[in-house]
Design an enzyme around this catalytic site. Sequence first.
Site, PDB file in Angstrom:
ATOM      1  N   ARG A 159       0.858  -1.184   0.000  1.00 26.30           N
ATOM      2  CA  ARG A 159       0.000   0.000   0.000  1.00 26.30           C
ATOM      3  C   ARG A 159       0.889   1.227   0.000  1.00 26.30           C
ATOM      4  O   ARG A 159       1.741   1.380   0.852  1.00 26.30           O
ATOM      5  CB  ARG A 159      -0.881  -0.030   1.248  1.00 26.30           C
ATOM      6  CG  ARG A 159      -1.786   1.145   1.362  1.00 26.30           C
ATOM      7  CD  ARG A 159      -3.208   0.691   1.208  1.00 26.30           C
ATOM      8  NE  ARG A 159      -4.108   1.784   1.487  1.00 26.30           N
ATOM      9  CZ  ARG A 159      -4.948   2.284   0.610  1.00 26.30           C
ATOM     10  NH1 ARG A 159      -5.024   1.762  -0.592  1.00 26.30           N
ATOM     11  NH2 ARG A 159      -5.723   3.277   0.918  1.00 26.30           N
ATOM     12  N   ASP A 207      -3.815   8.498  -2.717  1.00 27.52           N
ATOM     13  CA  ASP A 207      -5.093   7.799  -2.777  1.00 27.52           C
ATOM     14  C   ASP A 207      -5.547   7.806  -4.233  1.00 27.52           C
ATOM     15  O   ASP A 207      -5.868   8.854  -4.779  1.00 27.52           O
ATOM     16  CB  ASP A 207      -6.110   8.509  -1.882  1.00 27.52           C
ATOM     17  CG  ASP A 207      -7.390   7.724  -1.682  1.00 27.52           C
ATOM     18  OD1 ASP A 207      -7.374   6.493  -1.888  1.00 27.52           O
ATOM     19  OD2 ASP A 207      -8.404   8.339  -1.312  1.00 27.52           O
ATOM     20  N   GLU A 215     -10.721   4.122  -6.808  1.00 26.74           N
ATOM     21  CA  GLU A 215     -10.958   2.714  -6.474  1.00 26.74           C
ATOM     22  C   GLU A 215     -11.465   1.920  -7.669  1.00 26.74           C
ATOM     23  O   GLU A 215     -12.334   2.381  -8.410  1.00 26.74           O
ATOM     24  CB  GLU A 215     -11.991   2.613  -5.346  1.00 26.74           C
ATOM     25  CG  GLU A 215     -11.565   3.286  -4.051  1.00 26.74           C
ATOM     26  CD  GLU A 215     -10.440   2.572  -3.337  1.00 26.74           C
ATOM     27  OE1 GLU A 215     -10.301   1.339  -3.494  1.00 26.74           O
ATOM     28  OE2 GLU A 215      -9.680   3.256  -2.624  1.00 26.74           O
ATOM     29  N   ARG A 225      -2.010  -4.517   5.674  1.00 23.76           N
ATOM     30  CA  ARG A 225      -1.239  -4.355   4.431  1.00 23.76           C
ATOM     31  C   ARG A 225       0.051  -3.590   4.722  1.00 23.76           C
ATOM     32  O   ARG A 225       0.047  -2.639   5.494  1.00 23.76           O
ATOM     33  CB  ARG A 225      -2.062  -3.585   3.393  1.00 23.76           C
ATOM     34  CG  ARG A 225      -3.326  -4.320   2.987  1.00 23.76           C
ATOM     35  CD  ARG A 225      -4.187  -3.479   2.080  1.00 23.76           C
ATOM     36  NE  ARG A 225      -4.704  -2.333   2.804  1.00 23.76           N
ATOM     37  CZ  ARG A 225      -5.719  -1.579   2.398  1.00 23.76           C
ATOM     38  NH1 ARG A 225      -6.311  -1.834   1.248  1.00 23.76           N
ATOM     39  NH2 ARG A 225      -6.131  -0.554   3.116  1.00 23.76           N
TER      40      ARG A 225
END
Length: 129
Positions: A7, A12, A15, A57
């Site tokens: 990650r 960001d 998605e 993660r």
Amino acid sequence: ADGRYLRYIGIDAPESATFKNPAQCFAKEATARNKELVENKDVIFYQDVSEKDDYGRQLGFMYLADGTFINNLLVAEGYAFAYPYKPDISKQEQFAASEASAKIGNLGLWKDCRVAVVNGGRRQTDFAN
């Protein structure tokens, strides 16, 4: 590369589709660009403060052997938002500057997507058509 999933800290990306939601705008492009950059390449991975996120993660900063900083490049090219998340914020100013440049340059998701501010000030793109 040993096939592990890592990650990326400080960013960001839109998605991908899940069983609950369709893909967000520019998710496919961001996934493809990341794959192009790192798949089957030797990478160097650095932690900031946290070793893992709440989901177990591994977290970190990803670099190619030539010094290319993948986390920042994805933001600079408009494939991801800068997203500071404490305590892993050592590069937040660099990410913010790269995002501002991508936004001004109308690159990637800044050109092709509507961006909304959601919970806690986090930004996301609308769902892809």
